[in-house]
Structure formats: structure tokens, C-alpha cells
Design a protein around this motif. Structure first.
Motif: not given
Lengths: 159, 520
Positions: B158-161, B332-335, B399-407
Motif C-alpha cells: 500500500a505504500g502508506f508512510p 531512492g527516488m521521488g517519494r 518503468t522505474p521501480y518506484d511506487y508512483e511510476a508503477f501506479a
């Protein structure tokens, strides 16, 4: 313990007593009952319901919800073949179909002499050594092929 | 045993599945027969599964590896002088220099495969308990802030902080409070939780103890799926050892705080990996999903404030506290901050765990690190994030391995699993399986999931048979919308990901001549 698969009232009472004061005692009790008798006997459900002050319907609801719990004993050995995606990618479905055909079984079936039950399982966490299986919820095997799987099934039938 | 040569053989379930126990026994027997002083140490796995069983020997040049070894190889290894790290057909050189391992950033998996998982001394010697010590110095409020600053997000999918969750529980009224570790790792293609429990269980215990102190919880549960009997055993024994050492129990590590942890075993229900279903299961009920709100942070286990985190999230906390939030967030990257233990699985040449900072592309991971397929055929599809994750075609390998990029690409990274398929895969069959799995595992509480999954299977069958294809395609898309927006949890809500990605990226597999009419 007496004959596994045969229900024993005293043993059931011991298992219930060991857990009844734990919060959320039902699943630990059911796991131990199944380990002792290879299934959850109807008589045990009645005793658990009384001890935990739940209805028999509630106990039956829990038993029937979880794939692990059985109301009838399985064969002496249970072989679970992983049918999830990682094992699919390595031919796990074909492997299982071949074994079932060879044993003359459908999923969940038990060989005539009562030795071996074959069931699907959805992931054993052995996804980089696929296809995988587990015998009697303990012995894990990976990198299966038809020969290895047939040998494993035969070994279990003889044991 | 001073002067004995240390030989390391994994006891990780995947290593055992390919013969590690037989190898360990053969080494002990051969050493005894040759009267050589060998100290056999059983470890977790390094996660380089194509090399398992991987035997390591402690030498003056560091640990030297041999693999994949079988029991039959053992006399030859002794003959070749493997105890001195000498050459042999299976010789891999210093293990830390194997490129697959050398390229990783091992933070959460720093000790896994290196130490005896049930040696607290080894745990301490490799940096263990430093996170807990620092958390005690910082105090609960500052510990929560540190976790927030690290950017750690839920590794279950879910990727919630994580830190925000902790803060909510810390501020919630009510007692007692609970910490629940979600170790119901049911996604095919994932095994990181299992590896930590079998290879570095004290790391999870330390993470949970930090969570407990930070949020004011006194009782913890680790909910482990029953398909992981080895993990259940190792975890249970580690908890006993931690209690004996005063890391759990009354006044843990001299903090004045009481905290203990209990293992609870699942019973073969995938849906119990959903957090509210898990809480019902621990309470001894059917694992039915609860409607949210109320959030588990306010009204969780037994109705009390509850932190429920994925195992990898909790196991990442000790290193964050030990090294500082910034050191972690610098990766990491982004968020998507820090590292992710990516799990390469299925039909892949170099399957295993690859812990790295977010940001590698899917193509780099699958082709470059994974080496393509095990079968040697072309990679056709990769399912990312388990049975509820999308199938990615090669066209999306940038696609970069990143929560937002995959979404953004209608996918999810989930718990970090990647299952590779070669060009023999039938994507209509995979889409059907996604619906079948949802039907098999649905808790039954909400209608879209309970009924929609079975109807979905039937619609796909009709498409494959060639019955009114266009109409049924429209119906399938419509049904996926209903599942996506009408389901109570991610089981029904995310099943459309594999189905729709198969349909969108591999439409040709749904439009083949019906079987029986055409050759394969």
C-alpha cells in the motif's frame, strides 16, 4: 497419542485447556486439534464451542473459512503442489496435471490405499526455485520435474 | 573448537528445498571421516537462489563460496581443499564480490545469510540492537519523527508512510495498544519476509520493540502464514531467546517498557494478508475484511489502537534508527525513499532477492540483473506485485521501480515480487487465473469480489471459446470497473490489474482461434 485421525476426548480437553485463556484462542486450538487428529472432528467442535462460549455454527464457520482445516481426515500423507504464478511460469500446472493423471486423482483426492492426498497450494515462498511442493506441511522440495515429483509421490505412498 | 574452520550452509527453506540439509550432513560426515576440525554454522540464505545450496568457508580472504553444491559434490570439495578456499568447479570466489551481491545495497538484508539466525551474539556483532539503543535515547516522540523523516513507506504494497501510522497510534487514546507484524506473505513471487524470519529474526524483533516503545504498545503479534513452517519454528525460537536475554518481557532492554511478542499461525487464507482481515483472524474469527474507517490505528485488534505493518517495513526500522533517517532517505527516488528488497522469481535465470535503492528500471532488473529467463527463451511478460499486480510487457520495461511510476502505468510494486514469464505464456490463461484466484480466496463479504470473480472467469472462458467476443470483452472491462471501485479491499479491488493488463498489453492472446480449431 492413540491412532492419529481417531478422536480422543481427553486430548481435546487438554488442547482446549492449554489455549482457552489466550486472547483469540480459537485458531491456535484448531491448529492443535488438527495436528492431533488430522482433521477437526465434529465432537471436538462441540467441546470448543462450549469452552469458548461460542455457538457451534460460529466454530463451523471458522473451520470452513480457512483452507487448512479439514472436516474429514486426509490420507496418511499430504502432498501440496504450488499452483501460483511463479510456479506456473516454470511449468507447475502441467507437472501437477501429469501427476494427478498418473495417480488417477482430482485435486483433493486420496489414493485408493489411503496413503496420499494431493492438493494445490498457492505459494510456498520458494518462487526462485520453482516449481515447488511441500510434503506433510514440513518437507519442502524445489526445482521439481516429472521424475523428481513422481519419486516423491511414490516415496510418500510407501511410507 | 578453537582453530576449527567455519563452514556455512543455509537452513533457509528454499535452500532446504534444493538439498541444503543433505549437503550439511555430508560435510559433517566427511569432516569427521577425515578428522578435520570443521565448525558447521547454519545461516539464512544470501538470496542468490540459483547458487543454492551455497556453501561458504571462512578464510583469511573472507568467505569463499561454492555452489550450487549437492551432497555428492562434498568429497570432491574436501579433496580440492575447499576448507582453504581453493579452486573447484563450483568455486565462486569471495561471496561478497559476486556481482549480484556486490551491486546491492543491503540495509534490511545486511545480516541475512551471514549469521546464525539464532545467535544473539552474532546479531550484536553485526550491528544488531543499535537501533533499539538509539530509539531509547531519542525517546518515543522523536523515534516516530525519525521514522517519518526516513520516508519509509509500507513494504506490503500500500505504500502508506510507516511513521505516520505510528504517530496516529501514539496519539490514539485507549489501552492496551498492539503492534501486529503482517508476515502473511501470500503473493506469489515474494519471499523476503520468509528469508528475514529464517535468516535474521532478531532484526524483526528489534523493529517491533522499537515500534512498541514509540507507540506505547505492550503486546505484539507476528501473523505468519501456515505455508511457512520453517519460519514459524525459527521465529518462535528467536522470541524465546530474546525473552531470555531481556530484549522482550518486562522492562525491555532497561527501558522501563514492557513488551512481548507472540507468533500466530495463519490457516491458508490469502485474504488474511489484508490488514483488517488479519485482525479478525488473530481474534479467532473468520478472516473477514472490515470496512474502513475506523482505521486499525484507532480501532484495531480487539478494538484497541493497533500498529499493523508489513514485516519488511518493521525489519527496516532498526537500520533507520541505527544509521539515522537521512542515511536511509538518501537512497531512492521521488517519494520512494530507501531500499526495496526486490524479489526476482519464476522463469528467471538469476532468481533471488536484490535489495537496491528505488529507481532501477524494470528492464535493468529483469534483463540485466535477472539475466532473462531460466528457459533461455525471450521474456514476454513480468507480473509485478503478486497475484493482484499487473503484467508488464517488454514495451514498459523503461518503468522505474518506484511506487508512483508503477501506479502511473496501471501497476503496483506491491511487496516487491517480480515473476518472469517466457514467450510460451498464454496471457488469457493468466487473466483467467487471476479471476479464479480471487474467487478461491474471496472472504465473501462484498458482492463484487465474491460474485464478480466467478462471473469474470466465465466471461474469459467465453472470450477464449470465441463466443460473441466483442460483447464479452466489453462486459469483462465493465466487470473489472465494478470490481475495482466496488470492492471492500484490495483482493477484489486489484484483481482487475492482472486481468486488464493482460487484455491491454497482450490482446492477441484473447483473439486466437478457439482451441481445437487451430494448432498451438
Amino acid at each position: 497419542m492413540a491412532n492419529p485421525g481417531h478422536w480422543d476426548k481427553e486430548r481435546t480437553a487438554e488442547i482446549i485447556a492449554a489455549h482457552r485463556d489466550e486472547p483469540g484462542a480459537l485458531l491456535p486450538i484448531l491448529h492443535d486439534i488438527q495436528a492431533a487428529f488430522r482433521h477437526i472432528p465434529r465432537e471436538a467442535m462441540v467441546m470448543i464451542a462450549e469452552a469458548l462460549n461460542l455457538s457451534r455454527a460460529e466454530i463451523h464457520g471458522v473451520v470452513s473459512f480457512y483452507h487448512d482445516f479439514r472436516e474429514q481426515p486426509a490420507g496418511r500423507h499430504v502432498l501440496k503442489l504450488c499452483q501460483a504464478e511463479a510456479c506456473q511460469s516454470m511449468g507447475g500446472e502441467r507437472l501437477a496435471a501429469d501427476l494427478l493423471k498418473k495417480l488417477g486423482l482430482d485435486w483433493g483426492g486420496t489414493t485408493k490405499e489411503g496413503a496420499l492426498t494431493v492438493e494445490p497450494v498457492y505459494c510456498l515462498g520458494l518462487c526462485a526455485t520453482a516449481p515447488s511442493a511441500i510434503l506433510d506441511d514440513d518437507r519442502v522440495v524445489g526445482r521439481l520435474d516429472g521424475t523428481k515429483l513422481a519419486a516423491l509421490a511414490e516415496e510418500a505412498r510407501q511410507a | 573448537m578453537s582453530g576449527a574452520i567455519e563452514v556455512f550452509v543455509p537452513r533457509d527453506a528454499a535452500a532446504l528445498a534444493v538439498g541444503a540439509e543433505e549437503v550439511a550432513r555430508a560435510i559433517a560426515a566427511e569432516a569427521a571421516r577425515r578428522n578435520l576440525p570443521v565448525k558447521l554454522v547454519r545461516t539464512g540464505s544470501r538470496g542468490l537462489f540459483w547458487l543454492e545450496p551455497l556453501v561458504e568457508v571462512a578464510t583469511a580472504r573472507g568467505r569463499v563460496g561454492y555452489g550450487p553444491a549437492s551432497a555428492a559434490d562434498v568429497p570432491g570439495l574436501f579433496d580440492a581443499g575447499f576448507l582453504d578456499g581453493k579452486a573447484h568447479a563450483l568455486h565462486l570466489g569471495p561471496v561478497e564480490k559476486i556481482p549480484y551481491l556486490a551491486r546491492q545495497t543491503r540495509l534490511t538484508f545486511a545480516r541475512c545469510g551471514i549469521v546464525d539466525p539464532l545467535s544473539l551474539d552474532a546479531y550484536r556483532a553485526q550491528g544488531g540492537l543499535k537501533g533499539l539503543e538509539r530509539a531509547l535515547k531519542l525517546g518515543p516522540a522523536e523515534t516516530v519523527e525519525e521514522v517519518i523523516r526516513s520516508g519509509l513507506r509500507g513494504r506490503g504494497g500500500a505504500g502508506f508512510p510507516t511513521g505516520i501510522k505510528w504517530k496516529t497510534v501514539r496519539e490514539a487514546a485507549g489501552a492496551p495498544k498492539y503492534v501486529v507484524c503482517n508476515a502473511d506473505e501470500g503473493d506469489s513471487g515474494t519471499f523476503a519476509d520468509r528469508m528475514i524470519m529464517e535468516g535474521d529474526p532478531f532484526c524483526l524483533i528489534e523493529g517491533m520493540a522499537i515500534a512498541a516503545i514509540a507507540t506505547g504498545a505492550n503486546q505484539g503479534f507476528v501473523y505468519i502464514r501456515s505455508e511457512y513452517p520453517h519460519a514459524i519454528r525459527t521465529m518462535t525460537e528467536a522470541l524465546r531467546l530474546a525473552r531470555a536475554a531481556g530484549i522482550l518481557g518486562r522492562n525491555i532492554a532497561g527501558s522501563g517498557h514492557d513488551f512481548d511478542i507472540e507468533v500466530r499461525s495463519g490457516a491458508g487464507a490469502y485474504v488474511c494478508g489484508e490488514e483488517t482481515s488479519m485482525l479478525d483472524s488473530i481474534e479467532g474469527k473468520r478472516g473477514l475484511v472490515r470496512a474502513k474507517p475506523p482505521l486499525p490505528a484507532h480501532h484495531g485488534l480487539f478494538g484497541k489502537p493497533t500498529v499493523i505493518n508489513n514485516l519488511i517495513s518493521l525489519a527496516s526500522v532498526p537500520v533507520i534508527l541505527a544509521e539515522g533517517a537521512k542515511a536511509y532517505a538518501d537512497f531512492g527516488m521521488g517519494r520512494s525513499r530507501g531500499t526495496m528488497p526486490i524479489q526476482l522469481a519464476g522463469n528467471v535465470k538469476f532468481g533471488g532477492v536484490f535489495e537496491a535503492a528505488f529507481g532501477l528500471t524494470l528492464g535493468e532488473i529483469v534483463d540485466d540483473i535477472g539475466g532473462g529467463t531460466a528457459s533461455g527463451r525471450p521474456v514476454r511478460a513480468v507480473q509485478a506485485g503478486g497475484p493482484l499486480g499487473a503484467y508488464f510487457p517488454r514495451a514498459l520495461f523503461d518503468t522505474p521501480y518506484d511506487y508512483e511510476a508503477f501506479a502511473q502505468r496501471d501497476g503496483l510494486i506491491g511487496h516487491g515480487g517480480l515473476v518472469v514469464f517466457d514467450d510460451t505464456v498464454d496471457m488469457a490463461h493468466q487473466a483467467r487465473f487471476a479471476m479464479k484466484f480471487c474467487a478461491f480466496e474471496s472472504c465473501g463479504k462484498c458482492t463484487p469480489c465474491r460474485v464478480g470473480s466467478t462471473r469474470g472467469m466465465e466471461v474469459i472462458d467465453r472470450i477464449v471459446k470465441g463466443e460473441r467476443r466483442e460483447e464479452n470483452m466489453t462486459l469483462l472491462k465493465d466487470l473489472c470497473q465494478t470490481l475495482k471501485f466496488g470492492s471492500l479491499c484490495a483482493l477484489g479491488g486489484f484483481t482487475p490489474y492482472p486481468v486488464m493488463s493482460a487484455l491491454n498489453h497482450f490482446p492477441e492472446d484473447f483473439r486466437r482461434a478457439p482451441s481445437g480449431l487451430a494448432a498451438e
